[in-house]
Structures are given as structure tokens and as C-alpha cells.
Design a protein around this motif. Structure first.
Motif, PDB file in Angstrom:
ATOM      1  N   LYS A 221       0.827  -1.205   0.000  1.00 31.36           N
ATOM      2  CA  LYS A 221       0.000   0.000   0.000  1.00 31.36           C
ATOM      3  C   LYS A 221       0.861   1.255   0.000  1.00 31.36           C
ATOM      4  N   GLU A 222       1.968   1.221   0.758  1.00 31.92           N
ATOM      5  CA  GLU A 222       2.882   2.376   0.795  1.00 31.92           C
ATOM      6  C   GLU A 222       3.646   2.517  -0.515  1.00 31.92           C
TER       7      GLU A 222
ATOM      8  N   ASP B   7       0.853   3.742  -3.400  1.00 36.01           N
ATOM      9  CA  ASP B   7      -0.197   4.651  -2.922  1.00 36.01           C
ATOM     10  C   ASP B   7      -0.673   5.524  -4.089  1.00 36.01           C
TER      11      ASP B   7
ATOM     12  N   ASN C 189       4.674   8.378  -6.674  1.00 33.59           N
ATOM     13  CA  ASN C 189       4.518   6.944  -6.875  1.00 33.59           C
ATOM     14  C   ASN C 189       5.233   6.528  -8.152  1.00 33.59           C
TER      15      ASN C 189
END
Length: 397
Positions: free
Chosen positions: A318-319, A322, A328
Motif C-alpha cells: 500500500k505504501e 499509494d 509513486n
């Protein structure tokens, strides 16, 4: 008049006959000689006095004006970087520390360590002798400022934290001062991109890592201007802008972003040009472009939000991916909006002159930080196995 008439008639007299001189004429000649002697004496005395006065005047021209003693009123004086002895002397004269530049230069030349005076701010005194001024400038205890070292790869927030500790200026002052990068001296052309991607106008990337000595009187804005100025000087020194624009199909800002990515990903300096090449290959050479998939961009986003950075192996999916993260690089292609740290000279040179090669992958394979590079996914998987065997924390399941 009688003597003069006699002489006049004598001219017409028979020059074969002896002339008759009156006895009192001899006495008069003696008087004239005496007067001439007195006049000559007076003249010589006057000349002698003039010579003496002139000598003292000329001597004055060659003797440097100087104060006596250790001085009086305390004063802080800043010596600029790369200042010559003459420059330092001029600075001291301007604030009335020494009486003349010549006296200061002479005193510095007479001191075996006189040429070792360093830049910085010093506690001195007004109207002190040049010799005493030199002595204080060579005494470390007289220095007011202390060097603050910033390593390569620090983010701007990490830099602000160190600056605040060193200067006692609140971190928020640096945050506020950094809001308008162009007002701090960054030319507007630095914020252009050729890839049509979003541009993040920031001081990130421009706070050059180095050792600085800041004048205690400087505020946050002045300090950031000094660090940005050092970046611009270094970029000009290595020909960063011209080389990038001539040899690469990217803007200087894009190359600066690549330098910051390489700085964050590299474990050793020799790998910087190769990592830069991977970034260029994935972003510009591959058709269609490949996401960078650099873990460091996820960590940068965490730090911007006030969280601590994590080791790559500890970042969650998820990190890493994101969707709210503009940096990202897992699922988004192209370079991030701006630099993610402040790269040093070696990283700038690596991004400016990347290594030649078709690599698309790299991974750290030993505890010294060396990376292995690959062209194919299969080669990359072998390098990952090597890293796991060497105890490097990766997803080795």
C-alpha cells in the motif's frame, strides 16, 4: 661711486701699465667675503632643514599607519570565503579595527601563519594594532561561527532540522522561506521540463550538501540563499546545464531529479552513473515507458507527510503503490514531479554523464552497497538470489 668710476676709467687706460688699487678696496673685499659666507651658511642650513623635513615626509609615505595596543570596543567581523590578505585588511579598515590595509598586510606577512586566516566571523576590537588583529584572526577561540556539514542525499526537511539545531532558528522559518524558490535565487529555467509532466517548484535538490559556516546574523532566507548559491556554483563548475541540454534529451530539471534518485538508491559512488542510466532507459528509451519502481520515492512521500522513512524490505504494498502519492513510481510512469533529496557533486555528474548500457534493473547485492545490473528480468532474478544469499534484506521468499 668713486671706486666704480675708477674701474670704468681703468678700462680705457693703458693695459700695459700696472693698475693702482686703493688700500681700502682690500678691506671692502674682506667684508663681502664675510657676508657671502654668512649667506652660504644660512642657505645650507635652510637646505638641510628642507632635506630633513622632506625625508620625514617621504618616510611617512612608506610607513604604514597603525594603531597601538590591543584595541577597545568589541566588534564582530565576518571574513568572506577566499578573501585575500588585502581583502581582509580592507574589511578591517572599513570597521575601524586596524588603521590601514598596508599595516595589516605587513603584519600578516611577518607572521609565519599569516596566510592561514580562514573565513568566518570573529570577535575583534576596534582600533587595535595590526599585529594584534592578525593574532586574533589566527586564534580559533576568536571564531564565532562553527561549520555545519550536510551529507549527500538529505531531504529538504532533514536539512531544515539540522539547520535549526545549528542556528537556533525555528524550522518553520526555513519552511516559510522555502516557499518561493525563485525568490531565493533559483533561475526560472530550472523549473522547465521537456516531458510535459507536472513540475514541483521546490528548493528540494538545490540545497547543496557541503560544510557551511553561517554568520550568526543571517536569517533563514539568507542561509537558504547561500546553500542554493553553492548548488548553482557547482552546477556551473561542472557544466551541468550545458552538458545535459547538449547531450541528453531532457531538461536540467529532469536530470536533477535523476541525480536525486540515483543519490537515494546508490550504495557506492561508482554505481551512480549506472543507476542514472537505468532511470533514463526506463523513462525515455523503453516504448512504452516502464515505471521506475524505485522504493525511495515511496519513502520520500512518507517523509513529506511527517512519517519516518523505512527500509525497502519493510515498505508495504500500500505504501509502495499509494495512488495518492504524486511520487509513486511503482504504477506511474515517468519521473516524479521534482527531486526527492539534495544530491552531491558525484550524483550530478552521474546524471549529467550517465554510463552507457541497456540496463533496466539493478539491486544491491552485498553489505558494502554494491549493485548488480541487468537487462532482462531473468538476469535480475539471479541478482536478487545473489543478494539474498549475501544476507541483504529483500523479499527473498
Amino acid at each position: 661711486m668713486i671706486d666704480e668710476l675708477d674701474l670704468a676709467f681703468d678700462e680705457h687706460a693703458d693695459k700695459t701699465k700696472p693698475r693702482h688699487r686703493r688700500g681700502r678696496g682690500g678691506k671692502k673685499s674682506t667684508g663681502k667675503s664675510g657676508i657671502a659666507f654668512v649667506m652660504a651658511f644660512v642657505l645650507l642650513a635652510a637646505l638641510g632643514g628642507g632635506v630633513y623635513f622632506g625625508y620625514n615626509k617621504v618616510k611617512g609615505f612608506f610607513t604604514a599607519a597603525d594603531y597601538d595596543g590591543a584595541g577597545g570596543e568589541p566588534i564582530q567581523v565576518t571574513i568572506e570565503k577566499n578573501a585575500t590578505l588585502t581583502d581582509i585588511g580592507n574589511t578591517l579598515v572599513d570597521v575601524d579595527v586596524v588603521k590601514s590595509t598596508k599595516a595589516f598586510v605587513n603584519a600578516a606577512d611577518a607572521n609565519p601563519k599569516g596566510k592561514n586566516i580562514q573565513s568566518g566571523t570573529y570577535n575583534l576590537k576596534k582600533q587595535m594594532s595590526a599585529e594584534n588583529a592578525v593574532t586574533l584572526l589566527l586564534d580559533p577561540k576568536s571564531r564565532v561561527t562553527k561549520g555545519v556539514t550536510f551529507r549527500e542525499g538529505l531531504t529538504m526537511m532533514q536539512t531544515f532540522t539540522l539547520l535549526s539545531k545549528a542556528t537556533k532558528i525555528p524550522e518553520d522559518d526555513f519552511v516559510q522561506a522555502a516557499k518561493n524558490p525563485e525568490d531565493l535565487g533559483i533561475p526560472s529555467f530550472w523549473f522547465n521540463r521537456r516531458d510535459s509532466k507536472q513540475v514541483k517548484k521546490t528548493v528540494e535538490g538545490f540545497l547543496f550538501p557541503d560544510t557551511y559556516e553561517f554568520d550568526p546574523k543571517m536569517d533563514a532566507e539568507a542561509i537558504l540563499k547561500v546553500m542554493i548559491g553553492r548548488f548553482l556554483e557547482t552546477a556551473e563548475e561542472i557544466g551541468f546545464v550545458d552538458t545535459v541540454q547538449k547531450n541528453l534529451s531532457v531538461s536540467p530539471f529532469e536530470a536533477l531529479i535523476v541525480a536525486s534518485l540515483a543519490e537515494a538508491e546508490s550504495g557506492v559512488a561508482k554505481d551512480l552513473p549506472k543507476i542514472a542510466r537505468v532511470a533514463y532507459n526506463r523513462t525515455y528509451k523503453q516504448k512504452p515507458a516502464m515505471p521506475l519502481q524505485f522504493d525511495v520515492t515511496a519513502n520520500y512521500w512518507l517523509q513529506l507527510k511527517g512519517s519516518a522513512a523505512k527500509h525497502s524490505g519493510q515498505l508495504s504494498q500500500k505504501e509502495l503503490n499509494d495512488p495518492k502519492n504524486p511520487y509513486n513510481s511503482v504504477s506511474q510512469t515517468g519521473l516524479p514531479p521534482g527531486p526527492i533529496d539534495n544530491p552531491g557533486k558525484a550524483a550530478l555528474e552521474g546524471a549529467m554523464k550517465p554510463a552507457t548500457g541497456p540496463w533496466l534493473f539493478f539491486v544491491a547485492v552485498d553489505k558494502d552497497g554494491n549493485s548488480a545490473f541487468a537487462v532482462t528480468d531473468a538476469e535480475h532474478e539471479k541478482n536478487i538470489d545473489k543478494a539474498c544469499a549475501n544476507g541483504i534484506k529483500l523479499s527473498c521468499d
